[in-house]
Design a protein around this motif. Structure first.
Motif, PDB file in Angstrom:
ATOM      1  N   LEU A 125      -0.467   4.904   1.395  1.00  0.00           N
ATOM      2  CA  LEU A 125      -1.697   4.471   2.056  1.00  0.00           C
ATOM      3  C   LEU A 125      -2.096   5.367   3.226  1.00  0.00           C
ATOM      4  O   LEU A 125      -3.288   5.610   3.449  1.00  0.00           O
ATOM      5  N   LEU A 126      -1.136   5.852   3.997  1.00  0.00           N
ATOM      6  CA  LEU A 126      -1.494   6.674   5.153  1.00  0.00           C
ATOM      7  C   LEU A 126      -2.170   7.964   4.705  1.00  0.00           C
ATOM      8  O   LEU A 126      -3.171   8.393   5.288  1.00  0.00           O
ATOM      9  N   GLN A 127      -1.635   8.579   3.667  1.00  0.00           N
ATOM     10  CA  GLN A 127      -2.260   9.785   3.126  1.00  0.00           C
ATOM     11  C   GLN A 127      -3.659   9.475   2.611  1.00  0.00           C
ATOM     12  O   GLN A 127      -4.600  10.250   2.821  1.00  0.00           O
ATOM     13  N   LYS A 128      -3.795   8.340   1.937  1.00  0.00           N
ATOM     14  CA  LYS A 128      -5.103   7.954   1.404  1.00  0.00           C
ATOM     15  C   LYS A 128      -6.101   7.713   2.545  1.00  0.00           C
ATOM     16  O   LYS A 128      -7.264   8.122   2.470  1.00  0.00           O
ATOM     17  N   LEU A 129      -5.645   7.061   3.607  1.00  0.00           N
ATOM     18  CA  LEU A 129      -6.520   6.841   4.755  1.00  0.00           C
ATOM     19  C   LEU A 129      -6.940   8.161   5.378  1.00  0.00           C
ATOM     20  O   LEU A 129      -8.110   8.358   5.734  1.00  0.00           O
ATOM     21  N   SER A 130      -6.004   9.085   5.497  1.00  0.00           N
ATOM     22  CA  SER A 130      -6.314  10.390   6.082  1.00  0.00           C
ATOM     23  C   SER A 130      -7.417  11.088   5.309  1.00  0.00           C
ATOM     24  O   SER A 130      -8.370  11.618   5.882  1.00  0.00           O
ATOM     25  N   SER A 131      -7.280  11.071   3.988  1.00  0.00           N
ATOM     26  CA  SER A 131      -8.284  11.713   3.144  1.00  0.00           C
ATOM     27  C   SER A 131      -9.629  11.003   3.243  1.00  0.00           C
ATOM     28  O   SER A 131     -10.684  11.638   3.271  1.00  0.00           O
TER      29      SER A 131
END
Length: 442
Positions: free
Chosen positions: A90-96
């Motif tokens: 999720l953190l990577q997805k939020l960053s993107s």
């Protein structure tokens, strides 16, 4: 169990994504999008996006609650999805999503991500709203509240899931060794003595178990010992690691003496094997949380639960508080309904149908008397003790950028010391130096 899944990533949280958050937030500031409502209209149609971070039964429960909220508020549509293939993603997805302006209104987040998300410049600050006595903000544990306020100022969301570490003991092992069961008043000396008495090399039975994988599981288990002894992980500025204090050395020395001198500790390289061995009656005690109780029930293990052994009357534990983080889309209507839905979701009436029914600890103490929680206690004895142990979760784990590297540094040091490959003071000093350097790089 949800927490078993989440527990494997307590301190990880996509190290690469941390570096992306600031960059993507800056990019997002240049992205275009539709103009949001500048004044609040509570009756206007509004669509919210909610990334739950869950799957299977947990996702089904949360989707049902969202549909119920929509029925009560026909102008609100909530688009529910897990948000990513796994919670860890999720953190990577939020960053993107920050870069493209496609980030959600509400997202599940591990507590260890809180500072990075707050630094993104994309979170809402609901401090003023939660100050309303009707919200019952003080009913959440101190550690959960502080996790939701990573800078000590802005409140970026509500607690979503809480847990803590308690001492789980195997009654069969205690009975066979003729050792009295632990109590809530146990000291470190009581703990060490019992572990030694429970250990039997002839039957490969150990008094206690500890992870030496060097992962966050290793680190997570150590922090309560440090805190109980008056130590701190970081200094007040959160720029220097201080776990190598005399308090930290004394805490690690206790574990080293148990593992190396007494040989009473099963040293687990895998993070997971010790639970299975405990369930099969070859380990007397483990420190774990509610995610372990379901498996123990399935295995038919005869167990009990008490707060962690302490020192000087302190039985401080650690809580893995995770969050529902709220994000800012410069839209007064979305902001209002994101807050209203999350507040509703975390009210006791809804939480007993989410966390409690699913087998997690209740978010608030007031839920402990509910029929839903009492049913879970009947099915999983000891859950009530763990819920009460939340009052000992008074200190939050740091959420600063760089925590992942800090955790790796001390986790490696602990693992080496417990396996007889170093001295506590020297190992902790080296780890603290590495951790401070990592914090400076963020």
């Amino acid at each position: 169990m949800l927490r078993q899944h989440i527990g494997t990533a307590r301190g990880r949280g996509a190290a690469g994504a941390a570096a992306l958050l600031l960059t993507t937030a800056l990019l997002a500031s240049c992205s275009s999008g539709a103009q949001g409502a500048t004044t609040l209209d509570k009756d206007a149609d509004v669509t919210l996006t909610w990334w739950t971070g869950q799957a299977d039964q947990a996702q089904t429960i949360l989707t049902g609650l969202a549909e119920e909220f929509e029925q009560e508020h026909p102008n609100v549509t909530i688009e529910v999805s897990s948000g990513a293939p796994s919670t860890e993603d999720l953190l990577q997805k939020l960053s993107s999503s920050f870069a493209g302006g496609t980030y959600p209104d509400i997202s599940y987040a591990f507590g260890s991500w809180a500072s990075e998300l707050a630094d993104s410049g994309r979170t809402l600050d609901i401090t003023e709203q939660v100050a309303d006595p009707a919200v019952g903000w003080e009913e959440f544990s101190g550690a959960a509240r502080e996790t939701a306020q990573p800078t000590g100022d802005a409140t970026i969301g509500f607690p979503a899931v809480v847990d803590n570490l308690s001492l789980i003991y195997n009654k069969t092992v205690f009975d066979e060794a003729g050792v009295e069961y632990p109590t809530e008043d146990w000291t470190w000396d009581d703990f060490r003595t019992a572990a030694r008495e429970l250990t039997d090399p002839e039957t490969s039975t150990y008094g206690y178990a500890y992870s030496v994988s060097g992962s966050e599981e290793t680190t997570w288990q150590f922090w309560p010992h440090l805190w109980q002894n008056g130590g701190e992980i970081l200094d007040e500025s959160e720029t220097e690691a201080t776990f190598d204090s005399a308090a930290g050395v004394e805490a690690l020395t206790l574990l080293r003496d148990m593992a190396v001198e007494d040989e009473s500790v099963y040293l687990d390289q895998t993070d997971t094997k010790f639970g299975q061995i405990f369930a099969s009656d070859q380990i007397g005690m483990i420190t774990s949380g509610p995610w372990s109780l379901y498996d123990l029930q399935v295995a038919g293990t005869d167990y009990g639960v008490v707060p962690l052994p302490g020192t000087d009357g302190e039985h401080t534990t650690i809580s893995g508080a995770d969050l529902w983080v709220l994000f800012d889309h410069q839209d007064a209507n979305r902001e209002y309904w994101s807050y209203e839905f999350t507040k509703w979701l975390t009210d006791p009436e809804q939480d007993v149908r989410w966390n409690v029914v699913y087998g997690n600890l209740p978010l608030r103490e007031s839920e402990m008397g509910s029929p839903e929680f009492q049913k879970q206690v009947k099915d999983m004895p000891g859950l009530d003790v763990m819920a009460e142990n939340s009052e000992n979760a008074t200190i939050p784990r740091p959420t600063v950028p760089g925590y992942v590297n800090l955790s790796e540094a001390i986790g490696t040091a602990i693992s080496e010391v417990l396996q007889g490959q170093g001295e506590p003071a020297e190992a902790l000093t080296r780890a603290a130096d590495e951790a401070t350097a990592a914090l400076a790089d963020k």
